[in-house]
Design a protein around this motif. Sequence first.
Motif, PDB file in Angstrom:
ATOM      1  N   THR A  40      32.372  50.094  38.571  1.00  0.00           N
ATOM      2  CA  THR A  40      31.216  50.868  40.478  1.00  0.00           C
ATOM      3  C   THR A  40      31.073  49.450  40.882  1.00  0.00           C
ATOM      4  N   TYR A  41      30.067  49.004  39.936  1.00  0.00           N
ATOM      5  CA  TYR A  41      29.029  47.440  40.253  1.00  0.00           C
ATOM      6  C   TYR A  41      29.112  46.241  39.767  1.00  0.00           C
ATOM      7  N   ALA A  42      30.006  46.274  38.548  1.00  0.00           N
ATOM      8  CA  ALA A  42      30.267  44.746  38.028  1.00  0.00           C
ATOM      9  C   ALA A  42      31.509  44.109  38.397  1.00  0.00           C
ATOM     10  N   GLU A  43      32.197  44.127  39.468  1.00  0.00           N
ATOM     11  CA  GLU A  43      33.536  43.808  39.873  1.00  0.00           C
ATOM     12  C   GLU A  43      33.902  42.608  39.237  1.00  0.00           C
ATOM     13  N   GLY A  44      32.123  41.121  39.042  1.00  0.00           N
ATOM     14  CA  GLY A  44      33.237  40.404  39.210  1.00  0.00           C
ATOM     15  C   GLY A  44      32.678  40.047  37.379  1.00  0.00           C
ATOM     16  N   LEU A  45      31.932  40.980  36.384  1.00  0.00           N
ATOM     17  CA  LEU A  45      32.063  40.786  35.011  1.00  0.00           C
ATOM     18  C   LEU A  45      33.768  41.477  34.541  1.00  0.00           C
ATOM     19  N   MET A  46      34.562  42.793  34.969  1.00  0.00           N
ATOM     20  CA  MET A  46      35.120  43.110  34.916  1.00  0.00           C
ATOM     21  C   MET A  46      36.705  42.032  35.335  1.00  0.00           C
ATOM     22  N   SER A  47      36.317  41.982  36.318  1.00  0.00           N
ATOM     23  CA  SER A  47      37.613  40.901  36.799  1.00  0.00           C
ATOM     24  C   SER A  47      37.986  39.362  35.555  1.00  0.00           C
ATOM     25  N   THR A  48      36.809  39.222  35.108  1.00  0.00           N
ATOM     26  CA  THR A  48      36.822  38.013  34.321  1.00  0.00           C
ATOM     27  C   THR A  48      38.424  38.487  33.174  1.00  0.00           C
ATOM     28  N   PRO A  49      38.664  37.351  33.450  1.00  0.00           N
ATOM     29  CA  PRO A  49      40.523  36.579  32.489  1.00  0.00           C
ATOM     30  C   PRO A  49      39.644  36.633  30.927  1.00  0.00           C
ATOM     31  N   VAL A  50      40.858  37.304  30.241  1.00  0.00           N
ATOM     32  CA  VAL A  50      40.790  37.838  28.803  1.00  0.00           C
ATOM     33  C   VAL A  50      42.088  36.281  28.225  1.00  0.00           C
ATOM     34  N   MET A  51      42.790  36.980  29.181  1.00  0.00           N
ATOM     35  CA  MET A  51      44.166  35.857  28.254  1.00  0.00           C
ATOM     36  C   MET A  51      45.474  36.464  29.443  1.00  0.00           C
ATOM     37  N   GLY A  52      45.543  35.603  29.692  1.00  0.00           N
ATOM     38  CA  GLY A  52      46.972  35.859  30.811  1.00  0.00           C
ATOM     39  C   GLY A  52      46.596  36.478  32.159  1.00  0.00           C
ATOM     40  N   ASN A  53      47.018  37.723  32.196  1.00  0.00           N
ATOM     41  CA  ASN A  53      46.828  38.395  33.705  1.00  0.00           C
ATOM     42  C   ASN A  53      45.971  39.940  32.678  1.00  0.00           C
ATOM     43  N   LEU A  54      45.494  39.913  31.642  1.00  0.00           N
ATOM     44  CA  LEU A  54      45.056  41.309  30.962  1.00  0.00           C
ATOM     45  C   LEU A  54      42.609  40.425  31.127  1.00  0.00           C
ATOM     46  N   ASN A  55      42.667  40.991  31.865  1.00  0.00           N
ATOM     47  CA  ASN A  55      40.477  41.011  32.680  1.00  0.00           C
ATOM     48  C   ASN A  55      40.403  42.196  31.417  1.00  0.00           C
ATOM     49  N   LEU A  56      38.975  42.273  31.676  1.00  0.00           N
ATOM     50  CA  LEU A  56      38.427  42.736  30.651  1.00  0.00           C
ATOM     51  C   LEU A  56      37.675  44.283  31.391  1.00  0.00           C
TER      52      LEU A  56
END
Length: 113
Positions: free
Chosen positions: A55-71
């Motif tokens: 909810t509050y850390a969209e930027g962190l949660m959308s951090t790419p980890v590998m390919g289309n997978l994000n945090l």
Amino acid sequence: MPSSPQDPSSPTPEQFQQVQRSEDFSRLRSSFRSFAIPMTVAFLVWYFAYVLLSTYAEGLMSTPVMGNLNLGLLMGISQFLMTFLITWLYIRHANRNLDPIAEKLRDELEGEH
């Protein structure tokens, strides 16, 4: 088949109360709580961390980890993994610590199987 209330071999309410006051029952309850409470807290902390971060850390949660997978996606999938892990840990704990005491108490009430 369950015993009827008139069955002389069925435990009485007094026998149940006696078991409830026993040291074995106290150990059973303590062992269950010492597992269940910390695991419930751990799961809820992990779950609410995921919800709040989503909810509050969209930027962190959308951090790419590998390919289309994000945090965020990995943390969401980890909720399922956490559920399976806690279930497996509980089964192991119950088999080792709870079931022997519960079986002993049941045998005292109902007689040997």
